[in-house]
Design a protein around this motif. Structure first.
Motif, mmCIF file in Angstrom:
data_model
loop_
_atom_site.group_PDB
_atom_site.id
_atom_site.type_symbol
_atom_site.label_atom_id
_atom_site.label_comp_id
_atom_site.label_asym_id
_atom_site.label_seq_id
_atom_site.Cartn_x
_atom_site.Cartn_y
_atom_site.Cartn_z
ATOM 1 N N VAL A 262 0.886 -1.229 0.030
ATOM 2 C CA VAL A 262 -0.037 -0.002 0.028
ATOM 3 C C VAL A 262 0.885 1.308 -0.103
ATOM 4 O O VAL A 262 1.652 1.338 0.845
ATOM 5 N N ASP A 263 0.795 2.180 -1.119
ATOM 6 C CA ASP A 263 1.688 3.259 -1.050
ATOM 7 C C ASP A 263 0.935 4.399 -0.536
ATOM 8 O O ASP A 263 1.663 5.495 -0.283
ATOM 9 N N ALA A 264 -0.300 4.512 -0.329
ATOM 10 C CA ALA A 264 -0.787 5.881 0.227
ATOM 11 C C ALA A 264 -1.994 5.303 1.082
ATOM 12 O O ALA A 264 -2.774 4.380 1.023
ATOM 13 N N ALA A 265 -2.480 6.211 2.271
ATOM 14 C CA ALA A 265 -3.365 6.149 3.062
ATOM 15 C C ALA A 265 -4.716 5.832 2.474
ATOM 16 O O ALA A 265 -5.474 4.912 3.004
ATOM 17 N N GLU A 266 -5.057 6.500 1.395
ATOM 18 C CA GLU A 266 -6.434 6.246 0.927
ATOM 19 C C GLU A 266 -6.747 5.003 0.092
ATOM 20 O O GLU A 266 -7.719 4.699 -0.156
ATOM 21 N N ASP A 267 -5.340 4.365 -0.018
ATOM 22 C CA ASP A 267 -5.828 3.041 -0.694
ATOM 23 C C ASP A 267 -5.809 1.780 0.445
ATOM 24 O O ASP A 267 -5.820 0.584 -0.013
ATOM 25 N N PHE A 268 -5.564 2.306 1.660
ATOM 26 C CA PHE A 268 -5.276 1.124 2.755
ATOM 27 C C PHE A 268 -6.609 0.292 2.978
ATOM 28 O O PHE A 268 -6.382 -1.109 2.737
ATOM 29 N N GLU A 269 -7.646 0.779 2.889
ATOM 30 C CA GLU A 269 -8.874 -0.150 3.417
ATOM 31 C C GLU A 269 -9.362 -1.141 2.218
ATOM 32 O O GLU A 269 -9.636 -2.111 2.474
ATOM 33 N N ALA A 270 -9.237 -0.486 0.913
ATOM 34 C CA ALA A 270 -9.417 -1.647 -0.173
ATOM 35 C C ALA A 270 -8.398 -2.611 -0.121
ATOM 36 O O ALA A 270 -8.631 -3.706 -0.258
ATOM 37 N N ALA A 271 -7.261 -2.122 -0.028
ATOM 38 C CA ALA A 271 -5.874 -3.344 -0.090
ATOM 39 C C ALA A 271 -6.214 -4.221 1.055
ATOM 40 O O ALA A 271 -6.099 -5.347 0.803
ATOM 41 N N LEU A 272 -6.542 -3.846 2.228
ATOM 42 C CA LEU A 272 -6.750 -4.594 3.537
ATOM 43 C C LEU A 272 -7.853 -5.603 3.218
ATOM 44 O O LEU A 272 -7.933 -6.669 3.565
ATOM 45 N N GLU A 273 -9.248 -5.241 2.579
ATOM 46 C CA GLU A 273 -10.193 -6.115 2.452
ATOM 47 C C GLU A 273 -9.743 -6.999 1.531
ATOM 48 O O GLU A 273 -10.362 -8.339 1.618
ATOM 49 N N SER A 274 -9.165 -6.865 0.351
ATOM 50 C CA SER A 274 -8.784 -7.828 -0.544
ATOM 51 C C SER A 274 -7.836 -8.751 0.144
ATOM 52 O O SER A 274 -7.966 -9.921 -0.103
ATOM 53 N N CYS A 275 -6.871 -8.287 0.817
ATOM 54 C CA CYS A 275 -5.844 -9.027 1.401
ATOM 55 C C CYS A 275 -6.608 -10.325 2.513
ATOM 56 O O CYS A 275 -6.384 -11.327 2.337
ATOM 57 N N ARG A 276 -7.463 -9.564 3.373
ATOM 58 C CA ARG A 276 -8.227 -10.520 4.084
ATOM 59 C C ARG A 276 -9.093 -11.713 3.509
ATOM 60 O O ARG A 276 -9.012 -12.633 4.068
#
Length: 643
Positions: A171-185
């Motif tokens: 994750v490169d930026a704070a605004e991308d964190f939640e979407a990346a977390l959801e996909s990862c989980r």
């Protein structure tokens, strides 16, 4: 010593284990699913037991079925290979409770290293350097976002039970964190039944260095030096080598000593790998190499360690599991030369490395490398149910340059059809100037992706050679064959289906599959005796030729043969492979922009995002979350935006 061994796995690793078992006069038992009824590992084993339907969750991942197969066949030991149940502490314990020998580490050791967060805490206590990050119990989105900001972007989200590149997101930026977390989980839950994650600081010039360790039940632990696995894509290894380029003796001693401490901290027995991430911005330095995780099993890339040490790690596994001490002491182990391994996969690099399935009608590898480990032979099936590996190709030489040269030569002549493969991509990786000069980091492939993709069509020189060789081998000539000319050729339709006679000019029109038509001259009487550099075998078939150039297989035809996508609408969203739709982000009538994610397809435990090809409007949406789809199924249509 073990008398009969059941291998709880499939593919190349099952075949690899059987080879050593046979040399040790140990009988072998294979297990197989419906999809693997005719697989190579089944054919090589002394006995084989069917354990269920094709999905791994209904066959290879059912421990009770595997233990029952061992009991039914009189096997006294189980080797798990890698993947599947190899790092499942519960399965290891069940094997031992059944009175069988478990060829692997103790369940307690697997459990200690199985969760990345707990393992890191344990390693800190053992004095092993660990990457800065967060491994806390609070898994709320708010806490994770806060910790990511404290660490500093970019950060890496990792599934605590992950492996093989699954359940990992940068994750490169704070605004991308939640979407990346959801996909990862979501991916972690599907792959490991555990959606907990940890966070790590993203190393900006990372190299992946790992150390092979081995322990026994007598308290001995040794290392077999390091491997460099920095050439990766999506956190999955592509090319591995041993030793690591640029590793000086002081750094080697430090990292290998840390690996031995890590193994001793969990009272380790058997083969294991301690994986480190190195900040190589100033070269390899002991104070910039951090523990990532331990793989409590045999690694895919173990052959490169075997090649430089002369050790058979599977033999060691079987001896140590039988109660014997490690055959060699640390002072008896040394590095001899260099070894490099390439993972040959049934996948299409030009389409984002999507797996390619189907019958492997042609699979030819020139004998230029010291070793090929394969779980599929010509005529076998690449199944959509499992990892699409075709083979591992390993070369050993006195130097890194010689090992690269040998492996590059072997890969250049790979002929694989009709299944797509990454062989042409591998050749370009090996020939890349940065790779050859050891300017390595884990982002090399991502940076050079376009340069590493093979061209869609072969060179003119290769086409001329393919046609000339085919004509030469498949026509009957007059007795005066030493000075051939077109008038000397006896009229005969050869295997390709075209005629050459007294009136025929020395050229033909060829169609490259998926490409253009090309007018190609062939040139009797001056037949070329040698193939052009980097060109492998040519195989003439009824109506077409297969030719390998620099690892890439091309199909050449005398007739235009439209592909299945030839008349497809440019905005059709087509399933690139069989799988399950796990998320749909749009509805009919939604306006979308080029590159916007429309839906996510899960296949082979990996998520594949399908995106809009251009600005437009969604229409004809025919799937929803949970839909199972077949390859080339129409999923939706994007109507182009009116200008």
């Amino acid at each position: 010593m073990i008398k009969k061994l059941l291998i709880a796995n499939r593919g190349e690793i099952a075949c690899r284990i059987m080879r050593t078992a046979r040399e040790m006069y140990i009988d072998t038992v294979a297990v197989y699913s419906d999809a693997d009824a005719n697989a190579l590992h089944v054919q090589l084993a002394d006995e084989a037991v069917h354990i269920g339907p094709s999905p791994a969750a209904e066959s290879y991942l059912i421990g009770e079925k595997i233990i029952a197969a061992a009991k039914a066949t009189g096997a006294d030991a189980i080797h798990p290979g890698y993947g599947f149940l190899s790092e499942n502490a519960g399965f290891a314990q069940a094997v031992m409770d059944a009175g069988l020998v478990w060829v692997g580490p103790k369940p307690e050791s697997i459990e200690a290293m199985g969760l990345k967060d707990a393992a890191k805490k344990l390693m800190r206590a053992a004095g092993v350097p660990v990457t800065p990050g967060y491994e806390g119990e609070d898994q709320s989105v708010e806490r994770l976002k806060k910790e990511a900001e404290a660490i500093g972007y970019p950060v890496l989200i990792k599934a605590v039970a992950g492996g093989g590149g699954k359940g990992m997101r940068k994750v490169d930026a704070a605004e991308d964190f939640e979407a990346a977390l959801e996909s990862c989980r979501r991916e972690a839950k599907a792959s490991f039944s555990n959606d907990e994650v940890l966070l790590e600081k993203w190393i900006t010039s990372p190299r992946h260095i790992e150390v092979q360790v081995f322990g026994d039940s007598h308290g001995n632990v040794v290392h077999l030096f390091e491997r460099d696995c920095s050439l990766q894509r999506r956190h999955q290894k592509v090319i591995e080598e041993a030793p690591a380029p640029g590793m000086d003796e002081a750094t080697r001693e430090a990292i290998c000593a840390a690996a031995v401490r890590a193994a001793k901290a969990v009272d380790y027995e058997g083969a294991g790998t301690i994986e480190f991430i190195a900040d190589a911005s100033e070269g390899l330095r002991a104070d910039r190499i951090f523990f990532m995780e331990m793989n409590t099993r045999l690694q895919v890339e173990h052959p490169v360690t075997e090649e430089i040490t002369g050790v058979d790690l599977v033999e060691w596994q079987l001896r140590v599991a039988s109660g014997e001490p490690i055959p060699l002491k640390q002072e008896d182990l040394s590095i001899n030369g260099w070894a490099i391994e390439a993972r040959l996969y049934a996948e299409d690099p030009a389409k984002g490395f999507l797996p390619s399935t189907g019958r492997l009608e042609y699979f030819l590898l020139a004998d230029w490398s010291s070793r090929v480990e394969s779980g599929v032979a010509r005529g076998g099936e690449i199944s959509p149910f499992y990892d699409p590996m075709i083979a591992k190709v390993i070369a050993h030489g006195p130097s890194r340059e010689r090992a690269i040269e040998k492996l590059s030569k072997a890969i250049s002549m790979a002929l694989i059809y009709p299944v797509r493969s990454n062989s042409g991509f591998l050749w370009r990786c090996l020939e890349d100037a940065d790779f050859q000069s050891a300017k390595l980091d884990t982002g090399l492939i991502e940076r050079k992706y376009k340069e590493l993709i093979p061209p869609e069509e072969p060179s003119d020189e290769t086409l001329r050679y393919a046609v000339t060789r085919t004509v030469r081998e498949n026509l009957i000539f007059s007795k005066n064959s030493s000075s051939l000319s077109p008038s000397d050729v006896i009229e005969r339709e050869h295997i390709l289906g075209f005629r050459l006679n007294q009136d025929t000019e020395n050229s033909v029109t060829l169609y490259v599959e998926g490409g253009s038509s090309r007018n190609v001259e062939h040139y009797p009487p001056h037949w070329p005796e040698n193939s052009p550099d980097g060109v492998g075998a040519t195989v003439p078939r009824a109506g077409y030729i297969l030719v390998a150039e620099k690892g890439q297989t091309y199909r050449l035809s005398l007739r235009f043969e439209p592909t299945g996508h030839h008349h497809a609408h440019d905005g059709d969203i087509i399933a690139p492979m069989p799988g399950k739709v796990i998320a749909v982000d749009v509805a009919d009538g939604d306006a979308v922009t080029a590159g916007q994610r429309l839906m996510v397809l899960e296949a082979m435990k990996m998520e594949h995002a399908l995106t809009a090809p251009f600005d437009g409007t969604v229409s004809g949406l025919v799937v929803s979350a949970g839909s199972q789809v077949q390859v080339e199924a129409l999923l939706a249509i994007v109507e182009p935006k009116e200008e």
